[in-house]
Design an enzyme around this catalytic site. Structure first.
Site: not given
Length: 735
Positions: A190, A199
């Site tokens: 995740e 990210e």
């Protein structure tokens, strides 16, 4: 000092900025230092070292300090290192945790090799180990050393230390046969931000598929799809169109003169925002539309482009594209998680539950006043993505003829500012307040020396425009050369020449009499606003007081300082959603996470004398809030004198019944000695963050003298500012 003020003050602050970390660091959620962190160093005893950015927001100075890879964190880092990241909020998102657990249990039906990239506290790794009955192999990759240390504690607390192989490296540093014995059969990960890609999702998946995973692996999640919607919103327009808003101002100052309207603008990117907070001010101009699809189970492309034909459902001006994503966690499409705004009614958005702050919607601003469309008109959205972000271009297709294009391109000089700063500079009321303050300060003063201590280009233009005989020195500690270049370009349009305005070349606020050409400073001004302090706690702009102190040797005896003082204001509030997202963790899907609370800066039952930190937050973006007291003053900061410790105390009477979750604090800047011009940064003003001090647990409060014996009628709030540690300590006691 009053007993409510702790004698143990917080050591030097460690800030993890709440933006995002690009590329493939895989772990430190939303951390973006001013430059890339230094690499790890291998010491002679083979232990690892990493660097933590230590920033003093009051002085503006920063330095890299070393964190040793030993059993305990060094003394300076025992306070919350990660308090301003979103780990805590994410772990308090019970729906997110549930859907990952359901998908992992559904996927891992037999022992295999599982790889968890960006493992954080190890929640997904422990879910995987439990699903396989501790018979499989779980490799957890966590690159950020403080988080890896924390994960080891969580694993030990849950008896999982031997079941999970934790590796403190970036995933693109892992090697099969060296770090892991074989390629992994399953990827659980995740590493998503509000934009999805920020990210480093794409490069992380690329390397994993190339080097770390078997062919056709199983993955949790399985797929992510991004969606968007065209909207009209005056609120969003004010956050990006300085030229259009300045046209309505009446102060004669031109931050973006005609022909130079591209000089100042926000960066072309998606901005995370709780769009439900502006739903009443937003007109939907299209139905939701699909943009991109990313499959975790196969190698993604670094770049992608798509075109979407959209039909306008109403007349209006397109000010922005609001976007979100839906996560499909299993191949069959039965388990979903959505970041869509509340007005989207879809199966993926039903049951999501509580408000959360770690994933928001994203807003992409159209330049200028927006693009006018009529109901039924076709709009062509051109979307493209890189490895870390998504961008858009919007055209309106006129039937059978041509295309009206909304041009995003701008050349030449550009000064990129935050959307909140753009909105502040375009706010007519704020501008008139500054105009009145500077005009009053300059009244009766000729041939004076004025120093702008902060990064305010507006005050520099004001001072130079209003006094044709004064000399202006701008320190621009954050803008520096960009600020100087900007002034040169707009000087003529604002009625002054650059021979009366200069930008200090010094890298600190301390000027000598030589720097001021032998003259003493007659007028020292600031908003205050610091380019590097955006998004921080409001009292961290007390850096202006520090700068004023450093400049003391060159200030004249009758120097006028603006603002002349700051007033720390506060209000007791009910903030159920914010408190719920930051409260102490216990069991998370059956795994004890209580050991992370202090490090992550939780509010709740922390061991004495630990307390949760003050959080910078825009209260208007809370899903639910309620004022429970009048606004009260705690302490005043007198800028006419050098910086010094300050203490204040207030007895607060509650004016409404409810659950108090904490105190919202901000600074009102008093611009003139008569106290007639005050610039507030409180909750009623959207362009500043407030400070939030959450309580250990919610407290029932009511009107003093009410019959209820279970409610507190008042409280005492105290504040102590210590410039030596650049921190404001807040204490309270209910009675």
């Amino acid at each position: 000092m009053n007993s409510l003020i702790s004698k143990t003050l917080i050591p030097s602050i460690f800030l993890c900025f709440s933006t995002r970390l690009t590329l493939t660091t895989n772990s430190l959620r939303h951390f973006k230092p001013p430059s890339l962190p230094p690499p790890r160093l291998m010491t002679s005893d083979s232990s690892q070292r990493v660097f933590q950015l230590k920033l003093d927001p009051v002085t503006g100075n920063s330095e890299w300090v070393v964190i040793e890879d030993n059993d305990e964190l060094p003394e300076f880092s025992k306070e919350p290192l990660l308090a301003t990241t979103s780990y805590l909020d994410m772990l308090n998102d019970s729906y997110r945790n549930k859907v990952f657990r359901l998908a992992i249990d559904k996927t891992l039906t037999k022992p295999c090799h599982v790889l968890d990239i960006g493992a954080g506290t190890g929640l997904l790794s422990m879910m995987a180990a439990r699903a396989m009955g501790l018979n499989g192999m779980v490799t957890a990759c966590e690159s950020y050393l403080p988080m890896a240390k924390l994960m080891r504690k969580v694993l030990h607390r849950n008896g999982m230390g031997k079941a999970i192989n934790l590796i403190n490296k970036r995933s693109d540093e892992l090697q099969v046969g060296v770090d892991i014995p074989s390629r992994a059969d399953v990827l659980v990960s995740e590493i998503l931000d509000s934009e999805l890609l920020g990210e480093g999702l794409i490069p992380t998946l690329q390397h994993a598929h190339d080097k770390l995973l078997v062919e056709n692996p199983l993955t949790v999640p399985y797929r992510a799809v991004t969606y968007g919607q065209l909207v009209e919103s005056t609120c969003l327009w004010k956050l990006h169109d300085l030229y259009g808003n300045e046209a309505k101002a009446s102060d004669g100052i031109y931050l973006v003169p005609a022909g130079l309207d591209t000089f100042i603008h926000v960066k072309s990117q998606q901005y995370p925002m709780h769009c439900d907070a502006i739903r009443k001010e937003t007109k939907l101009l299209s139905e939701p539309f699909k943009i991109f699809e990313f499959d975790f189970w196969k190698r993604p492309d670094s770049h992608g482009e798509t075109e979407v034909q959209i039909k306008a459902i109403d007349d209006g001006s397109i000010h922005a594209v609001v976007s979100w994503w839906i996560l499909q966690l299993d191949p069959e499409g039965t388990i979903f998680y959505s970041t869509a705004p509340g007005w989207i009614k879809s199966p993926a958005n039903i049951g999501k539950g509580n408000w959360c702050d770690h994933w928001k919607q994203c807003v992409w601003f159209l330049r200028g006043t927006g693009m006018k469309v009529s109901k039924g008109e076709e709009v062509l959205l051109e979307a493209s993505h890189t490895e870390t972000n998504v961008s858009y271009n919007v055209n309106v297709r006129v039937p059978q003829t041509d295309i009206r294009q909304h041009d995003y391109r701008s050349g030449g000089f550009q000064l990129l500012l935050s959307s909140e700063r753009i909105a502040t500079y375009g706010d007519n009321k704020w501008r008139l307040s500054m105009l009145a303050a500077v005009r009053n300060a300059l009244q009766g003063r000729v041939n004076r020396l004025c120093v702008v201590a902060d990064d305010s280009i507006f005050l520099t233009l004001l001072a130079a425009n209003l006094s044709k005989t004064s000399h202006v020195i701008s320190l621009f500690p954050g803008l520096r050369d960009k600020g100087a270049q900007y002034l040169e370009n707009v000087a003529k349009a604002n009625g002054f020449s650059m021979d009366r305005v200069e930008v200090s070349e010094k890298r600190k606020a301390c000027l000598t009499i030589n720097d001021t050409h032998g003259k003493k400073v007659d007028l020292l001004i600031g908003e205050p606003y610091y380019y590097a302090n955006e998004g921080m706690l409001p009292w961290q702009n007390l850096r202006f007081w520090k700068d004023r102190t450093l400049l003391d040797p060159v200030l004249s005896e009758d120097v006028l300082i603006m603002p002349c003082k700051g007033i720390l204001k506060a209000c007791a509030m009910s903030l159920p959603d914010l408190w719920r997202s930051r409260h102490c963790l216990g069991e998370v899907e059956g795994f004890d996470h209580s050991v992370v609370n202090t490090t992550l800066g939780a509010c709740g039952e922390l061991p004495a004398p630990k307390e949760g930190p003050s959080l910078p937050f825009s209260i208007w973006q809370c899903d639910e809030s309620k004022e429970l007291s009048e606004i009260f003053t705690i302490v005043e900061f007198d800028f006419s004198k050098p910086i010094s410790p300050c203490y204040g105390k207030a007895q607060v009477q509650f004016t409404k019944h409810g659950l108090c979750h904490g105190f919202v604090l901000w600074v009102d800047w008093v611009m003139d000695a008569e106290n007639s011009i005050i610039v507030s940064t409180g909750p009623d003003h959207r362009y500043w963050k407030q400070g939030v001090k959450l309580l250990t647990k919610p407290v029932a409060v009511g009107i003093n003298g009410s019959k209820s014996t279970s409610e507190f009628g008042s409280t005492v709030v105290e504040a102590f500012f210590d410039p030596a540690i650049s921190e404001l300590i807040i204490k309270h006691a209910f009675s």
